[in-house]
Design an enzyme around this catalytic site. Structure first.
Site, PDB file in Angstrom:
ATOM      1  N   SER A 176      22.498 -15.516  26.053  1.00  0.00           N
ATOM      2  CA  SER A 176      22.288 -15.809  24.641  1.00  0.00           C
ATOM      3  C   SER A 176      23.175 -16.958  24.184  1.00  0.00           C
ATOM      4  CB  SER A 176      22.576 -14.554  23.798  1.00  0.00           C
ATOM      5  OG  SER A 176      22.371 -14.814  22.428  1.00  0.00           O
ATOM      6  N   ASN A 236      19.036 -19.111  14.130  1.00  0.00           N
ATOM      7  CA  ASN A 236      19.949 -17.971  14.178  1.00  0.00           C
ATOM      8  C   ASN A 236      20.494 -17.754  12.779  1.00  0.00           C
ATOM      9  OD1 ASN A 236      22.789 -16.771  14.347  1.00  0.00           O
ATOM     10  ND2 ASN A 236      22.049 -16.419  16.425  1.00  0.00           N
ATOM     11  N   SER A 248      18.992 -13.641  17.858  1.00  0.00           N
ATOM     12  CA  SER A 248      20.165 -12.849  17.521  1.00  0.00           C
ATOM     13  C   SER A 248      21.117 -12.898  18.709  1.00  0.00           C
ATOM     14  CB  SER A 248      19.774 -11.395  17.226  1.00  0.00           C
ATOM     15  OG  SER A 248      20.881 -10.672  16.731  1.00  0.00           O
ATOM     16  N   GLU A 249      22.380 -13.241  18.465  1.00  0.00           N
ATOM     17  CA  GLU A 249      23.280 -13.538  19.574  1.00  0.00           C
ATOM     18  C   GLU A 249      23.612 -12.345  20.468  1.00  0.00           C
ATOM     19  OE1 GLU A 249      26.138 -13.835  15.882  1.00  0.00           O
ATOM     20  OE2 GLU A 249      24.014 -14.150  16.289  1.00  0.00           O
ATOM     21  N   ASN A 250      23.240 -11.140  20.056  1.00  0.00           N
ATOM     22  CA  ASN A 250      23.445 -10.004  20.950  1.00  0.00           C
ATOM     23  C   ASN A 250      22.333  -9.865  21.978  1.00  0.00           C
ATOM     24  OD1 ASN A 250      21.938  -9.301  18.533  1.00  0.00           O
ATOM     25  ND2 ASN A 250      21.922  -7.211  19.274  1.00  0.00           N
TER      26      ASN A 250
END
Length: 517
Positions: free
Chosen positions: A385, A320, A343-345
């Site tokens: 996520s 990440n 990607s944390e979204n």
């Protein structure tokens, strides 16, 4: 027609078994009504007509992706709806998204992870016009998910040892900027020798959701990164109102492709507002990309950091990356090394920036920049996520910093007098036993002061979490007990120069070498 046939068959069966005529009629009517479920409303105005002020409103979206703008605009046009507590990852931007309800003074409190670049919101918060409860992004997603799952509270490793846990985040300011109220301290409990912070679930009165497809039963399907918080929030509220780009016939959404079952949805309307993109970023070759690092000596320093950071990626790794220099590092990874970027979204298998003209508003990264997907990519909600992040499924996170301490404490989200929010950083560094945390940053601040400190002066993002520090001058390994060890120095840079620009003490490795490029 099938439902009518079924009803007639049922009626015949009951008649043969002696049921009375009025029983037959009730049975037929009940069966017929089953086929008449229709949650589609004629307009956004009709769908929000009974929304009450002083309610908790959950609002999906990340940046401007997956934001229910049609419903937000409908509320903006009803000034009687005020005193809202709005729950969202961020507060939109000036003139768009939830930013509209902030400007119209219909929101009294925000619960969010990131204020971002919304200067109107920042000013309102710092002058006491609005209350703000900042919460780590993964914690926010889980609080929304828990609220919809009947779980009143949970324990998370994120934010332990920070001002979120100790209750030192300002929530309300006076008009002169002084702090009127601080956040509530969190309870802490130890499991298997590790400390965890207790967080309470959020319960929504209303949820505004943006979907790609919806049918009249309320089944929902999202597109790419537009899922973000929408799924968790749709399952949470007493009344869930959905705006869909496409309202389709029942059965058009494959059952295996339903992201939110209709049982959670109360109302559906046709989306009418165009989708927006906050940050359009297009593909560049490495030479062009380096131009974005600035010019002159500053650009040279950052290029050295980026090229060295690229050496941290190993084949088969899940990683990440934070915004800025970390996002540039993959361009310099050797072709023999394959890395899956998360990607944390809600993306695993993040691709390059798109070519000009091929931007997709439903494909953005955690920095709200336009991106693409690699073959084999997967997309999911923010709650999933951060579940994979907290569980240590991510091998490495690379991010920037304002300060790092001698014991690996990280400060990268807050400075005095400024407010942006921690976003997902507190979650990303919450499991250093499994997720290696690499910091890329310039060695000193703009005034020449050290950024590698004995102790961080700014609010912490995480305690004892940074494994390696890469600057333009040096590379340090961090031991959470014994401190820093200098393992590499830039060509032409002496150990004495590094000491003069580093507040924290450090040991020098016996195998000290010139920085890899």
């Amino acid at each position: 027609m099938p439902s009518i046939v079924l009803s007639l068959r049922t009626a015949g069966h009951l008649a043969r078994n002696g049921s009375k005529p009025h029983t037959l009629l009730r049975t037929f009517a009940s069966s017929a009504r089953r086929s008449e479920i229709n949650k589609v409303y004629s307009s956004a105005e009709e769908a929000v007509s009974d929304v009450k002020g002083d309610s908790t409103l959950l609002c999906g979206g990340f940046g401007l992706c997956g934001v229910p703008d049609t419903l937000i605009n409908a509320v903006k046009n009803k000034p009687s709806i005020k005193g809202l507590t709005a729950v969202s990852n961020n507060a939109g931007i000036v003139g768009s998204g939830l930013g509209l309800l902030l400007e119209s003074k219909q929101v009294k409190k925000m619960i969010a992870s990131y204020v971002g670049e919304n200067k109107v919101f920042e000013k309102m918060y710092l002058t006491g016009e609005i209350e703000l409860e900042l919460t780590p992004q993964g914690t926010l997603a889980e609080r929304c998910r828990a609220g919809g799952a009947g779980i009143p509270a949970f324990f998370t490793p994120a934010a332990f040892g920070t001002i979120v846990q100790t209750g030192e985040l300002p929530t309300i300011h006076n008009s002169d900027g002084s702090v009127a109220q601080y956040s509530t301290p969190r309870d802490v409990k130890v499991f298997d020798g590790k400390s965890y912070v207790m967080e309470e679930a959020i319960k929504g009165d209303y949820a505004f959701i943006k979907a790609w497809k919806a049918d009249k039963l309320g089944n929902l399907m999202f597109r790419f990164a537009a899922q973000n918080f929408n799924g968790a929030m749709a399952r949470n509220a007493k009344v869930t109102i959905v705006e869909a780009e496409h309202i389709v016939e029942v059965g058009e959404i494959d059952p295996a492709s339903v992201h939110v079952p209709g049982i959670y949805v109360d109302r559906v309307i046709q989306a009418t507002e165009p989708k927006n993109i906050e940050k359009i970023v297009n593909a560049k070759d490495p030479a062009e990309a380096l131009n974005s690092l600035g010019s002159g000596d500053a650009a040279s320093k950052r290029e050295r950091i980026v090229r060295r950071a690229a050496k941290e990626f190993k084949n088969g790794m899940y990683a990440n990356l934070g915004i800025g220099m970390p996002m540039m590092a993959p361009a310099f990874v050797d072709e023999s090394v394959e890395v899956q970027l998360q990607s944390e979204n809600g993306i695993l298998g993040l691709g390059a920036y798109p070519q000009k003209g091929q931007e997709d508003p439903d494909l953005i990264n955690a920095g709200k920049e336009t991106v693409t997907l690699r073959p084999g990519a997967s997309v999911f909600g923010s709650d999933e996520s951060f579940a994979m992040i907290r569980a240590g499924r991510i091998h490495m996170t690379m991010l920037g910093a304002m300060q790092v301490s001698a014991r690996g404490d990280l400060a990268n989200f807050a400075m005095p007098g400024k407010i942006k929010g921690m976003g997902g950083a507190m979650d990303l560094v919450s499991n250093p036993e499994k997720t290696r945390v690499v910091v890329t940053m310039e060695h000193t601040d703009k005034k020449g002061g050290p950024k590698i400190m004995k102790m961080c002066e700014f609010p912490l993002t995480g305690k004892a979490c940074v494994s390696r520090i890469i600057t333009e001058l040096a590379v340090f390994d961090v031991d959470f007990t014994t401190g820093l060890t200098l393992i590499e120095h830039a060509e032409g840079v002496t150990v004495e120069e590094i000491k003069s620009k580093t507040e924290a003490p450090f040991k020098v490795s016996e195998s000290l070498q010139v920085m890899q490029q």
